[in-house]
Enzyme design. Structure first.
Site, PDB file in Angstrom:
ATOM      1  N   THR A 124      30.283   4.043  54.258  1.00 64.90           N
ATOM      2  CA  THR A 124      28.959   4.146  53.628  1.00 64.90           C
ATOM      3  C   THR A 124      28.933   5.289  52.621  1.00 64.90           C
ATOM      4  O   THR A 124      29.274   6.421  52.960  1.00 64.90           O
ATOM      5  CB  THR A 124      27.913   4.419  54.726  1.00 64.90           C
ATOM      6  OG1 THR A 124      28.068   3.395  55.701  1.00 64.90           O
ATOM      7  CG2 THR A 124      26.504   4.383  54.174  1.00 64.90           C
ATOM      8  N   LEU A 153      28.943  -3.119  61.197  1.00 70.18           N
ATOM      9  CA  LEU A 153      29.222  -3.179  62.642  1.00 70.18           C
ATOM     10  C   LEU A 153      28.481  -2.080  63.396  1.00 70.18           C
ATOM     11  O   LEU A 153      28.215  -0.998  62.856  1.00 70.18           O
ATOM     12  CB  LEU A 153      30.729  -3.065  62.907  1.00 70.18           C
ATOM     13  CG  LEU A 153      31.493  -1.793  62.551  1.00 70.18           C
ATOM     14  CD1 LEU A 153      31.330  -0.706  63.595  1.00 70.18           C
ATOM     15  CD2 LEU A 153      32.957  -2.122  62.388  1.00 70.18           C
ATOM     16  N   ARG A 154      28.127  -2.409  64.623  1.00 70.71           N
ATOM     17  CA  ARG A 154      27.528  -1.401  65.517  1.00 70.71           C
ATOM     18  C   ARG A 154      28.589  -0.958  66.507  1.00 70.71           C
ATOM     19  O   ARG A 154      29.333  -1.798  67.021  1.00 70.71           O
ATOM     20  CB  ARG A 154      26.366  -2.017  66.320  1.00 70.71           C
ATOM     21  CG  ARG A 154      25.168  -2.372  65.504  1.00 70.71           C
ATOM     22  CD  ARG A 154      24.274  -3.328  66.263  1.00 70.71           C
ATOM     23  NE  ARG A 154      24.992  -4.574  66.578  1.00 70.71           N
ATOM     24  CZ  ARG A 154      24.512  -5.537  67.348  1.00 70.71           C
ATOM     25  NH1 ARG A 154      23.342  -5.410  67.929  1.00 70.71           N
ATOM     26  NH2 ARG A 154      25.214  -6.636  67.560  1.00 70.71           N
ATOM     27  N   GLU A 155      28.656   0.332  66.769  1.00 65.41           N
ATOM     28  CA  GLU A 155      29.569   0.780  67.813  1.00 65.41           C
ATOM     29  C   GLU A 155      29.098   0.170  69.135  1.00 65.41           C
ATOM     30  O   GLU A 155      27.909  -0.022  69.348  1.00 65.41           O
ATOM     31  CB  GLU A 155      29.575   2.308  67.895  1.00 65.41           C
ATOM     32  CG  GLU A 155      30.288   2.910  66.712  1.00 65.41           C
ATOM     33  CD  GLU A 155      30.178   4.421  66.677  1.00 65.41           C
ATOM     34  OE1 GLU A 155      30.203   5.049  67.738  1.00 65.41           O
ATOM     35  OE2 GLU A 155      30.052   4.956  65.571  1.00 65.41           O
ATOM     36  N   ASN A 230      20.304   0.433  57.165  1.00 64.90           N
ATOM     37  CA  ASN A 230      20.264   1.397  58.260  1.00 64.90           C
ATOM     38  C   ASN A 230      18.964   2.192  58.260  1.00 64.90           C
ATOM     39  O   ASN A 230      18.389   2.464  59.319  1.00 64.90           O
ATOM     40  CB  ASN A 230      21.462   2.341  58.181  1.00 64.90           C
ATOM     41  CG  ASN A 230      22.695   1.723  58.821  1.00 64.90           C
ATOM     42  OD1 ASN A 230      22.637   0.604  59.331  1.00 64.90           O
ATOM     43  ND2 ASN A 230      23.802   2.425  58.795  1.00 64.90           N
ATOM     44  N   GLY A 275      12.041   5.545  72.773  1.00 64.56           N
ATOM     45  CA  GLY A 275      12.846   6.371  73.673  1.00 64.56           C
ATOM     46  C   GLY A 275      13.150   7.703  73.032  1.00 64.56           C
ATOM     47  O   GLY A 275      12.363   8.198  72.225  1.00 64.56           O
ATOM     48  N   GLY A 279      20.637   8.295  67.247  1.00 61.43           N
ATOM     49  CA  GLY A 279      21.679   9.276  66.948  1.00 61.43           C
ATOM     50  C   GLY A 279      22.878   8.543  66.387  1.00 61.43           C
ATOM     51  O   GLY A 279      22.750   7.442  65.852  1.00 61.43           O
ATOM     52  N   CYS A 282      25.812   7.155  62.059  1.00 64.93           N
ATOM     53  CA  CYS A 282      25.251   6.440  60.901  1.00 64.93           C
ATOM     54  C   CYS A 282      23.786   6.754  60.603  1.00 64.93           C
ATOM     55  O   CYS A 282      23.472   7.297  59.547  1.00 64.93           O
ATOM     56  CB  CYS A 282      25.420   4.936  61.102  1.00 64.93           C
ATOM     57  SG  CYS A 282      27.143   4.447  61.022  1.00 64.93           S
TER      58      CYS A 282
HETATM   59  C1  UDX Z   1      24.249   1.285  63.046  1.00 72.06           C
HETATM   60  C2  UDX Z   1      23.850  -0.072  62.457  1.00 72.06           C
HETATM   61  O1  UDX Z   1      23.160  -0.837  63.460  1.00 72.06           O
HETATM   62  C3  UDX Z   1      25.077  -0.806  61.964  1.00 72.06           C
HETATM   63  O2  UDX Z   1      24.696  -2.028  61.345  1.00 72.06           O
HETATM   64  C4  UDX Z   1      25.797   0.098  60.953  1.00 72.06           C
HETATM   65  O3  UDX Z   1      26.978  -0.503  60.461  1.00 72.06           O
HETATM   66  C5  UDX Z   1      26.138   1.442  61.554  1.00 72.06           C
HETATM   67  O4  UDX Z   1      24.936   2.039  62.054  1.00 72.06           O
HETATM   68  P1  UDX Z   1      25.339   2.159  65.318  1.00 72.06           P
HETATM   69  O5  UDX Z   1      25.060   3.517  64.782  1.00 72.06           O
HETATM   70  O6  UDX Z   1      26.674   1.855  65.893  1.00 72.06           O
HETATM   71  O7  UDX Z   1      25.070   1.062  64.186  1.00 72.06           O
HETATM   72  O8  UDX Z   1      24.287   1.877  66.508  1.00 72.06           O
HETATM   73  P2  UDX Z   1      22.886   1.126  66.691  1.00 72.06           P
HETATM   74  O9  UDX Z   1      23.042   0.092  67.711  1.00 72.06           O
HETATM   75  O10 UDX Z   1      22.319   0.705  65.401  1.00 72.06           O
HETATM   76  O11 UDX Z   1      21.999   2.298  67.323  1.00 72.06           O
HETATM   77  C6  UDX Z   1      21.719   3.497  66.608  1.00 72.06           C
HETATM   78  C7  UDX Z   1      20.852   4.429  67.431  1.00 72.06           C
HETATM   79  O12 UDX Z   1      19.530   3.926  67.536  1.00 72.06           O
HETATM   80  C8  UDX Z   1      21.321   4.649  68.873  1.00 72.06           C
HETATM   81  O13 UDX Z   1      21.188   6.023  69.186  1.00 72.06           O
HETATM   82  C9  UDX Z   1      20.377   3.809  69.703  1.00 72.06           C
HETATM   83  O14 UDX Z   1      20.225   4.293  71.008  1.00 72.06           O
HETATM   84  C10 UDX Z   1      19.096   3.937  68.891  1.00 72.06           C
HETATM   85  N1  UDX Z   1      18.150   2.818  69.073  1.00 72.06           N
HETATM   86  C11 UDX Z   1      18.509   1.558  68.716  1.00 72.06           C
HETATM   87  C12 UDX Z   1      16.872   3.072  69.562  1.00 72.06           C
HETATM   88  O15 UDX Z   1      16.512   4.234  69.874  1.00 72.06           O
HETATM   89  N2  UDX Z   1      15.991   2.027  69.681  1.00 72.06           N
HETATM   90  C13 UDX Z   1      16.311   0.761  69.324  1.00 72.06           C
HETATM   91  O16 UDX Z   1      15.451  -0.125  69.439  1.00 72.06           O
HETATM   92  C14 UDX Z   1      17.615   0.511  68.841  1.00 72.06           C
END
Ligand code: UDX
Length: 457
Positions: A124, A153-155, A230, A275, A279, A282
């Site tokens: 990114t 992708l999401r981790e 994002n 919640g 974090g 990304c």
């Molecule tokens: C994110 C994007 O989803 C992905 O498309 C991009 O390529 C990279 O950034 P990622 O950071 O792996 O992916 O995790 P994600 O599942 O998006 O969650 C990010 C954060 O948001 C986590 O801390 C999660 O706990 C939090 N979250 C997610 C919430 O607090 N509430 C939600 O409803 C969803």
């Protein structure tokens, strides 16, 4: 026709996943990594982080010779037709993106690049970065095409997201290069069955009804699609968290509220879980990076400033809410078990994890005696630098709960959801459960004789 040879620069979360996939789709792939530990892991067919399904694919690719780990730009780049840059783009203290790795990788790669090859930016980057790299490419007169191909992708579900993708976005001015990059993903789509088998993915876990869209855009649009996707998701989370505070004050239940609003297809249920906030590697940096990009272009993205401020407030908000439910209102010398350290479930990554923030506030500022447990996060070294030194790291959930006055569920691992409330009650000394992820059933917790505190419920 022979498939192009690929180099992936950078063996981070995106690079390792991409290398594993391309090498298992039949491409010859160089994983170019300068960090000796990461390189040695790749050469053994292993990833340095925990991510389901990745290791069997890496192992197979290294064994079969389709994936070669190297630290030599010359070896990898001079033999590659397509080079994907997946190096890190950390944020600077002012919130803007640190592009030093991106630019250094591009400079070194260009030196060895084959004429008529393609340079793909996958990590990114702020809108406008591609223009700077294109200038570098042009200075070499090798006719190297530049394509922006952001990663979504999401981790925790990286492999599934990348192989069974909703969309592929490519942006660049060379239509032939755009097509060649799209073709790589079309080829991955054809290899889905073989990849599923090798990785050991159950048919039930394979996403159905995919749109498989291939979007070709300008370079700047592709760059902006990634960061604004994002940012929008971060905005949804912060929206849910601000309504959660109102729900707390007004006696509503945010889980019911978000179900109610999310069932409108214009809104959607995803990313409305209230919640302790978002974090990871990304969202926090993409939000601050977008704000900085805006300012550079004279555009104030106040809405994102607000989303970020809301997110920062959540750990403190939850701690304050909990303090109203302990006898004397202070955590000093109280024993607090923090369950979860990773920034979300199913990953060992704890970068910018709100769970760590909660643990550190409790230990450093509130004077609590804190223990912490996470099923995967402590397998990565980075976490020890982030965690306040007084915090006791436990190797089981029971060890963390033992003798604690209260537990805070800070990451929604399945293990914490699956644990019967009666077992929480059995191991805790006190009776308070703070569910900072809203992932437990409040009634079941109360029936076990515990006091339940959620976020917005
Ligand atoms: C994110 C994007 O989803 C992905 O498309 C991009 O390529 C990279 O950034 P990622 O950071 O792996 O992916 O995790 P994600 O599942 O998006 O969650 C990010 C954060 O948001 C986590 O801390 C999660 O706990 C939090 N979250 C997610 C919430 O607090 N509430 C939600 O409803 C969803």
């Amino acid at each position: 026709m022979a498939l192009p040879t690929i180099t992936i620069i950078g063996s981070g979360y995106v690079g390792v996943t991409s290398a594993a996939i391309f090498a298992n789709a039949g491409y010859r792939v160089y994983a170019l990594e300068i960090n000796p530990e990461r390189l040695s892991a790749i050469q053994k067919g292993q990833s340095f982080f925990y991510e389901e399904y990745i290791n069997p694919l890496l192992h197979h690719a290294v064994e079969s010779g389709s994936l070669i780990g190297t630290n030599s730009y010359k070896e990898a780049i001079s033999q590659s037709d397509v080079v994907f840059s997946c190096v890190g783009t950390p944020d600077k203290p002012d919130g803007s993106s640190d592009l030093s790795y991106v630019m250094a990788a591009a400079k070194e790669a260009i030196e060895y690049a084959k004429p008529n090859s393609i340079y793909v930016q996958k990590s990114t980057v702020p809108v406008g970065t591609g223009a700077k790299i294109e200038d570098l490419l042009a200075s070499q007169n090798k006719n190297i095409a530049y394509v922006s191909n952001p990663e979504f992708l999401r981790e925790g579900s990286a492999l599934i997201d990348s192989v069974w993708f909703d969309r592929v976005v490519v942006g660049g001015s060379n239509s032939e290069a755009n097509k060649k990059v799209n073709d790589i993903y079309k080829h991955v789509a054809l290899a889905r069955e073989a990849i599923a088998m090798r990785a050991g993915i159950d048919a039930d876990n394979i996403p159905k009804g995919l749109k498989n869209e291939y979007l070709t855009t300008t370079r700047s649009s592709a760059e902006l699609i990634k960061v604004s996707a994002n940012a929008f998701l971060a905005l949804k989370i912060s929206f849910a968290n601000s309504i959660a505070k109102l729900a707390d004050a007004a006696g509503a239940d945010i889980v019911q509220v978000t179900e109610g609003i999310g069932s409108d297809p214009r809104i959607g249920r995803a990313f409305l879980n209230a919640g302790r906030g978002y974090g990871g590697g990304c969202f926090p940096k993409d939000v601050s990076g977008l704000i900085s990009s805006g300012l550079e272009h004279g555009v104030e993205l106040n809405i994102m400033q607000a989303a970020s401020a809301e997110n920062h407030s959540m750990p403190g908000y939850i701690i304050k809410k909990a303090s109203r439910h302990i006898g004397d209102g202070t955590f000093a010398n109280k024993r607090v078990a923090i369950l979860g350290a990773a920034f979300k479930a199913n990953t060992s990554d704890s970068r910018k994890s709100p769970a760590i923030k909660i643990a550190n506030i409790m230990s450093e500022k509130m004077g609590a005696v804190v223990s912490i447990y996470d099923p995967k996060a402590f397998s990565e070294d980075g976490i020890y630098k982030e965690l306040h030194s007084d915090i006791l790291v436990c190797s089981t959930v029971v060890a963390s709960l033992q003798d604690a006055d209260m537990a805070i569920i800070a990451t929604d691992w399945q293990e914490f959801r699956d644990m019967a409330p009666i077992d929480y009650a059995k191991h805790l000394k006190g009776t308070l459960i703070v569910d900072a992820m809203n992932c437990l059933d409040p009634d079941a917790v109360r029936q076990a004789g515990l006091k339940y505190i959620g976020v917005g419920r």
